[in-house]
Design an enzyme around this catalytic site. Structure first.
Site, PDB file in Angstrom:
ATOM      1  CG  ASP A   9       0.816   3.401  -2.528  1.00 32.73           C
ATOM      2  OD1 ASP A   9       1.797   4.157  -2.492  1.00 32.73           O
ATOM      3  OD2 ASP A   9       0.255   2.953  -1.511  1.00 32.73           O
TER       4      ASP A   9
ATOM      5  CD  GLU B 298       8.506   1.949  -0.181  1.00 38.39           C
ATOM      6  OE1 GLU B 298       8.244   1.178   0.754  1.00 38.39           O
ATOM      7  OE2 GLU B 298       8.347   3.185  -0.105  1.00 38.39           O
TER       8      GLU B 298
END
Length: 519
Positions: free
Chosen positions: A15, A178
């Site tokens: 991420d 997302e």
């Protein structure tokens, strides 16, 4: 589109979020149940990165006492605005809302968190519109429970929401839209998201609109980056963030995995950070360009040793800070204490190389417990070489199953240090010390009824005559595909009961073809 094959940051560093301050790039990653949280890196070229610390480096910023495996800190966003660095994320195991910290200098100190009470969700992004209003954009759910991208204006200093949340986009149809990131580029506001879930269907898609509130039209050549269905060494690519270089060109960082072994393939190092160029077509849409990678030839062998001083920046603890359970003692010895509860105390570092050797030496005379050296994805998926109750044993834990791979009594071990060191002057030869070792090696090969895993984990002890194997395990059982979750392998010290006197720890790793590094 040619995907990179080599990560710019290896091991469990998923991420990624990146920003530029002058000519220097800074990058953060998710940290989940480990503290310190949110590792922070620095680079001058996007290819080579140096870890300079952690954003959440003290208990007043980060509570993990309720964080189980893959709980805690989810995806952060790092931005530079108005002369200050801003980092926003969620602590999934602490409280609802987003936590926001700031720093004037990336090396810290970073502020205590400001909590923004947004509706539940993950992957918050920060952006400022032309009027200076701060916007938080995140992945949440709509009124019927579908995952969508939402946004709300906030006061980032007071942590107050300044309006009603609005829905921006639901993606192109892939599951779990997302990881939103919002950018003003020219006359458009671009929204970059991930779709497909953070596994084989992962992808990066883009939309743009005339304002940060939209309306957003999708890019006609979505997805702009994906590995799904491709025969490439890197899979699961997604969760991207863009950055503009000082010369006006653009690049993108994103996560991916290096799956190995036979079908269906397993990845063990976790989701890693990769990078590529961004090129813009004549209609103003981004495309993934050439890979941005470290040089060919593999990284040099890494050697890390635990000394009597401060812990290396790479070291973290599960469910709390290392200082909670690992403290210095006289003569350079460190004491590791069992925390209690359902999980084992664990303090260590990421496995960042395909082949590695880790060693830990214990002073059994000064220890009053059970524990030792562990390679794990979490406490339910681990290989442990532990000493206690007069025995040294290699234990595999796979879910509810726990199997002893091999064991021997302490009396069978030669007393003293391994060949690499002599006993200290004047030390009584009766003081029992044991050196434990874990290796990851290339799989030994398939049998007619067996598909090879990604590697093999070898557990044993080291004595005057060298390494003595106690057992080994197919590495697929310590992979994300088996364990689930969002992290990767860690290697370090563990204590299940009482306390241990640890005299040394070393880690050696390489991605070269020569196999496991020599001990």
């Amino acid at each position: 589109m040619r995907l990179p094959e080599r990560p710019v940051i290896s091991g469990f560093h998923p991420d990624p979020s990146v920003c530029r301050v002058g000519s220097i790039y800074y990058l953060v990653c998710s940290s989940f149940e480990y503290a310190p949280g949110v590792p922070l890196f620095r680079s001058e070229d996007l290819r080579t990165w140096q870890k300079i610390g952690h954003v959440l480096d003290r208990p007043s910023q980060l509570a993990l006492d309720r964080a189980g495996p893959s709980g805690g800190i989810f995806a952060p966003t790092l931005r530079y605005h108005d002369g200050r660095l801003w980092m926003i994320t969620t602590n999934f195991s602490d409280r609802d809302g987003m936590l926001l910290v700031t720093a004037d200098d990336p090396s810290g100190p970073w502020s205590d968190p400001v909590w923004i009470d947004t509706p539940s969700g993950v992957d918050p992004d920060l952006a400022w519109d032309e009027d200076g209003t701060c916007l938080v954009t995140w992945s949440g759910v709509d009124d019927v429970g579908r995952t969508v991208i939402r946004q709300v204006p906030v006061d980032p200093v007071a942590g107050k929401v300044l309006g009603e949340p609005r829905q921006l986009w639901s993606g192109t149809g892939g599951k779990y839209p997302e990881a939103p990131h919002l950018y003003q580029i020219g006359d458009h506001w671009y929204l970059v998201v991930a779709e497909g879930g953070t596994d084989r269907g992962h992808a990066v898609t883009v939309a743009r609109g005339p304002s940060p509130a939209g309306p957003f039209e999708p890019c006609p050549h979505n997805p702009v980056l994906t590995a799904r269905g491709l025969d490439t060494p890197v899979q699961n690519t997604g969760h991207a963030d863009l950055v503009r270089r000082s010369d006006g060109s653009w690049a993108m960082v994103f996560l991916g995995v290096r799956a190995r072994g036979g079908t269906p393939h397993w990845h063990v190092l976790g989701r890693e950070t990769f990078a590529c160029e961004i090129v813009w077509d004549d209609d103003g849409w981004p495309r993934a360009g050439e890979p941005v990678e470290p040089p060919y030839g593999g990284r040099p062998e890494e050697h890390e040793e635990l000394t009597a001083g401060d812990l290396p920046l790479s070291w973290v603890a599960a469910g709390g800070f290392p200082a909670d359970v690992l403290g210095p003692d006289e003569g350079g010895v460190r004491r590791l204490t069992a925390r209690g509860g359902s999980g084992r105390t664990f303090v260590g570092r990421r496995q960042e190389h395909f082949t590695m050797t880790a060693r830990a030496s214990l002073d059994l005379a000064a220890s009053h417990g059970v524990g030792g050296l562990e390679l794990r994805v979490d406490h339910r998926h681990a290989v442990t070489v532990e000493a206690g109750d007069g025995t040294v044993r290699a234990v595999a834990t796979i879910g509810e199953a726990r199997a002893v791979l091999g064991a021997l009594s302490v009396s069978e071990l030669a007393v003293g240090e391994p060949p690499s060191g002599e006993p200290a002057a004047g030390e009584p030869p009766s003081v029992p010390r044991v050196t434990l070792e874990l290796r990851t090696v290339e799989p030994s090969g398939p049998s007619p009824a067996h598909i090879p895993g990604p590697d093999e984990i070898v557990a044993g002890v080291v004595g005057p005559e060298g390494f003595r194997e106690l057992g080994r395990l197919d590495g697929r059982y310590l992979s994300t595909e088996v364990a689930g979750g969002f992290t990767g392998r860690m290697v370090g010290l563990t204590c299940a009961r009482g306390e241990l006197a640890v005299t040394s720890f070393t880690y050696r790793g390489t991605d070269g073809p020569e196999g496991a590094p020599a001990g």
